[in-house]
Design a protein around this motif. Sequence first.
Motif, PDB file in Angstrom:
ATOM      1  N   ASP A  59      -4.487  -8.434   3.427  1.00 62.55           N
ATOM      2  CA  ASP A  59      -5.445  -7.304   3.973  1.00 62.55           C
ATOM      3  C   ASP A  59      -4.580  -5.921   3.950  1.00 62.55           C
ATOM      4  O   ASP A  59      -5.398  -5.126   4.552  1.00 62.55           O
ATOM      5  CB  ASP A  59      -5.946  -7.821   5.305  1.00 62.55           C
ATOM      6  CG  ASP A  59      -7.327  -7.411   5.649  1.00 62.55           C
ATOM      7  OD1 ASP A  59      -7.954  -6.907   4.735  1.00 62.55           O
ATOM      8  OD2 ASP A  59      -7.629  -7.284   6.863  1.00 62.55           O
ATOM      9  N   VAL A  60      -3.403  -5.857   3.755  1.00 60.30           N
ATOM     10  CA  VAL A  60      -2.635  -4.503   3.756  1.00 60.30           C
ATOM     11  C   VAL A  60      -3.515  -3.508   2.576  1.00 60.30           C
ATOM     12  O   VAL A  60      -3.795  -4.444   1.648  1.00 60.30           O
ATOM     13  CB  VAL A  60      -1.508  -4.500   3.791  1.00 60.30           C
ATOM     14  CG1 VAL A  60      -0.705  -5.511   4.992  1.00 60.30           C
ATOM     15  CG2 VAL A  60      -0.848  -5.225   2.485  1.00 60.30           C
ATOM     16  N   ALA A  61      -3.279  -2.366   2.643  1.00 53.87           N
ATOM     17  CA  ALA A  61      -3.706  -1.472   1.746  1.00 53.87           C
ATOM     18  C   ALA A  61      -2.823  -1.461   0.493  1.00 53.87           C
ATOM     19  O   ALA A  61      -1.551  -1.492   0.838  1.00 53.87           O
ATOM     20  CB  ALA A  61      -3.723  -0.112   2.444  1.00 53.87           C
ATOM     21  N   THR A  62      -3.364  -1.613  -0.674  1.00 58.44           N
ATOM     22  CA  THR A  62      -2.556  -1.651  -1.837  1.00 58.44           C
ATOM     23  C   THR A  62      -1.699  -0.170  -2.283  1.00 58.44           C
ATOM     24  O   THR A  62      -2.583   0.670  -2.193  1.00 58.44           O
ATOM     25  CB  THR A  62      -3.502  -1.956  -3.023  1.00 58.44           C
ATOM     26  OG1 THR A  62      -4.308  -3.250  -2.680  1.00 58.44           O
ATOM     27  CG2 THR A  62      -2.613  -2.236  -4.245  1.00 58.44           C
ATOM     28  N   MET A  69       4.006  -6.385  -3.438  1.00 58.33           N
ATOM     29  CA  MET A  69       5.295  -6.591  -2.424  1.00 58.33           C
ATOM     30  C   MET A  69       5.486  -4.994  -2.007  1.00 58.33           C
ATOM     31  O   MET A  69       6.006  -4.926  -1.118  1.00 58.33           O
ATOM     32  CB  MET A  69       6.389  -6.983  -3.496  1.00 58.33           C
ATOM     33  CG  MET A  69       7.780  -6.710  -2.742  1.00 58.33           C
ATOM     34  SD  MET A  69       9.075  -7.782  -3.868  1.00 58.33           S
ATOM     35  CE  MET A  69       8.882  -6.981  -5.606  1.00 58.33           C
ATOM     36  N   ILE A  70       5.061  -3.912  -2.760  1.00 54.28           N
ATOM     37  CA  ILE A  70       5.089  -2.477  -2.457  1.00 54.28           C
ATOM     38  C   ILE A  70       4.444  -2.133  -1.128  1.00 54.28           C
ATOM     39  O   ILE A  70       4.636  -1.683  -0.022  1.00 54.28           O
ATOM     40  CB  ILE A  70       4.780  -1.762  -3.574  1.00 54.28           C
ATOM     41  CG1 ILE A  70       5.686  -1.528  -4.728  1.00 54.28           C
ATOM     42  CG2 ILE A  70       4.715  -0.212  -2.923  1.00 54.28           C
ATOM     43  CD1 ILE A  70       5.433  -0.992  -5.955  1.00 54.28           C
ATOM     44  N   SER A  71       3.432  -2.900  -1.107  1.00 51.70           N
ATOM     45  CA  SER A  71       2.135  -2.792  -0.103  1.00 51.70           C
ATOM     46  C   SER A  71       2.825  -3.355   1.327  1.00 51.70           C
ATOM     47  O   SER A  71       2.834  -2.844   2.290  1.00 51.70           O
ATOM     48  CB  SER A  71       0.766  -3.399  -0.347  1.00 51.70           C
ATOM     49  OG  SER A  71       0.440  -2.575  -1.556  1.00 51.70           O
ATOM     50  N   HIS A  72       3.360  -4.608   0.990  1.00 53.60           N
ATOM     51  CA  HIS A  72       4.098  -5.249   2.278  1.00 53.60           C
ATOM     52  C   HIS A  72       5.156  -4.296   2.792  1.00 53.60           C
ATOM     53  O   HIS A  72       5.056  -4.382   4.042  1.00 53.60           O
ATOM     54  CB  HIS A  72       4.476  -6.525   1.807  1.00 53.60           C
ATOM     55  CG  HIS A  72       5.496  -7.240   2.724  1.00 53.60           C
ATOM     56  ND1 HIS A  72       5.093  -7.854   4.028  1.00 53.60           N
ATOM     57  CD2 HIS A  72       6.601  -7.364   2.765  1.00 53.60           C
ATOM     58  CE1 HIS A  72       6.084  -8.166   4.651  1.00 53.60           C
ATOM     59  NE2 HIS A  72       7.207  -8.061   4.009  1.00 53.60           N
ATOM     60  N   PHE A  73       5.987  -3.862   2.187  1.00 54.87           N
ATOM     61  CA  PHE A  73       7.192  -3.292   2.376  1.00 54.87           C
ATOM     62  C   PHE A  73       6.877  -1.783   3.233  1.00 54.87           C
ATOM     63  O   PHE A  73       7.452  -1.511   4.186  1.00 54.87           O
ATOM     64  CB  PHE A  73       8.230  -2.865   1.367  1.00 54.87           C
ATOM     65  CG  PHE A  73       8.829  -4.201   1.178  1.00 54.87           C
ATOM     66  CD1 PHE A  73       9.566  -4.779   2.094  1.00 54.87           C
ATOM     67  CD2 PHE A  73       8.995  -4.568  -0.362  1.00 54.87           C
ATOM     68  CE1 PHE A  73      10.345  -5.893   1.453  1.00 54.87           C
ATOM     69  CE2 PHE A  73       9.777  -5.721  -0.492  1.00 54.87           C
ATOM     70  CZ  PHE A  73      10.338  -6.574   0.390  1.00 54.87           C
ATOM     71  N   THR A  74       5.630  -1.360   2.364  1.00 51.53           N
ATOM     72  CA  THR A  74       5.304   0.105   3.213  1.00 51.53           C
ATOM     73  C   THR A  74       4.687  -0.229   4.576  1.00 51.53           C
ATOM     74  O   THR A  74       4.717   0.441   5.267  1.00 51.53           O
ATOM     75  CB  THR A  74       4.332   0.659   2.160  1.00 51.53           C
ATOM     76  OG1 THR A  74       4.722   1.053   0.786  1.00 51.53           O
ATOM     77  CG2 THR A  74       3.636   1.971   2.685  1.00 51.53           C
ATOM     78  N   GLU A  75       3.871  -1.093   4.462  1.00 54.00           N
ATOM     79  CA  GLU A  75       3.074  -1.530   5.822  1.00 54.00           C
ATOM     80  C   GLU A  75       4.115  -2.168   6.829  1.00 54.00           C
ATOM     81  O   GLU A  75       4.067  -1.614   8.075  1.00 54.00           O
ATOM     82  CB  GLU A  75       2.178  -2.871   5.605  1.00 54.00           C
ATOM     83  CG  GLU A  75       1.367  -3.165   7.027  1.00 54.00           C
ATOM     84  CD  GLU A  75       0.251  -2.303   7.142  1.00 54.00           C
ATOM     85  OE1 GLU A  75      -0.112  -2.366   8.564  1.00 54.00           O
ATOM     86  OE2 GLU A  75       0.034  -1.245   6.523  1.00 54.00           O
TER      87      GLU A  75
END
Length: 332
Positions: free
Chosen positions: A64-67, A122-128
Amino acid sequence: MASFEHDLKQIGGALGESLQKLHENIQRTKASKADEPPAGPAPSMRPPPDGDAQPDLFVPALYDVATKDSRSIMDVAVFRLSKKEKRAGDAIRYELPDGYVEVAAGHYGMASVWDYDIILMMISHFTEAMNRHREGRGPLPGRQFRPYISEILKFCRRSDGGRQYQEVEAALDRLKTTTLKVVRTEKGRNGRTLRKATAEGLIDNYEVVSYADNGHVLSVMIHAPEWLYREITEGRNPNVLTVHPDYFLIDAGIGRFIYRLARRSAGKTRSKWSYRLLYERSGSTGTLKKFTENLRKLVTANDLPEYTLQEEPGQDGPLLVMENREVAPDGP
């Protein structure tokens, strides 16, 4: 036509009757097709999978995090756009003013633009996670990313059929063995030109645990490459851009490539690129003629999220105009 019908009537018996009926059926079919409206352009977007909008209550809402996507590599294809060509052992080289970028494939084949969906997650997860850390609401994330397989499929807006579970591991093989090499030149302190080369995989390593009897995946661990982790965790403003959720519904590889480029270069305004330069940046193994043909199909469909596409003439060939749909008609 009248002569042909006359000849049919001269044939007697059952054969003549059968041929006459066949002729009449053909004529009716032709007339029916003539009355049909011309077919519209083929859509470039696939429909969302069943249950796409329904949250899965049994897994954390990682999907559900922003891409997000890495801005630094959004104007070149660090993957193949074709679903058919595996391109094992192949390489793509993009020339830069101060060096070049090379994407090299291993034994399993070059990572595809669809494999890259896992990188986006993965980028989205780390950014969040970094946003929470900077706000004092969480620890600094480590380089290990541990999504559930169902989260990957949900995030990438794919169906959860059994084959999809197997394809995730195959995608990880390609991501691990596809190498991104960047070579740049710069002036050293003594005035001499220095050449700097760095190379890493699209992912560092991974682990997938599944049942041996039916292949059902229990857990996935992906170790982020240093270049990606460093880009997100160092500095106050990570060099990433938000990607529209419907990006994952873009069916054709060229459509995904053009959307990423539009997001990077057009942003909230517009951008123009020559067809030839787009072809060179796409890493396509086909001809410029075939690439242009596919690009024009995309322009005709004009259904990518966020951006309209239009072709206009240029001095050295056609240009693609990518414009954010929110730009006013008389805007910049």
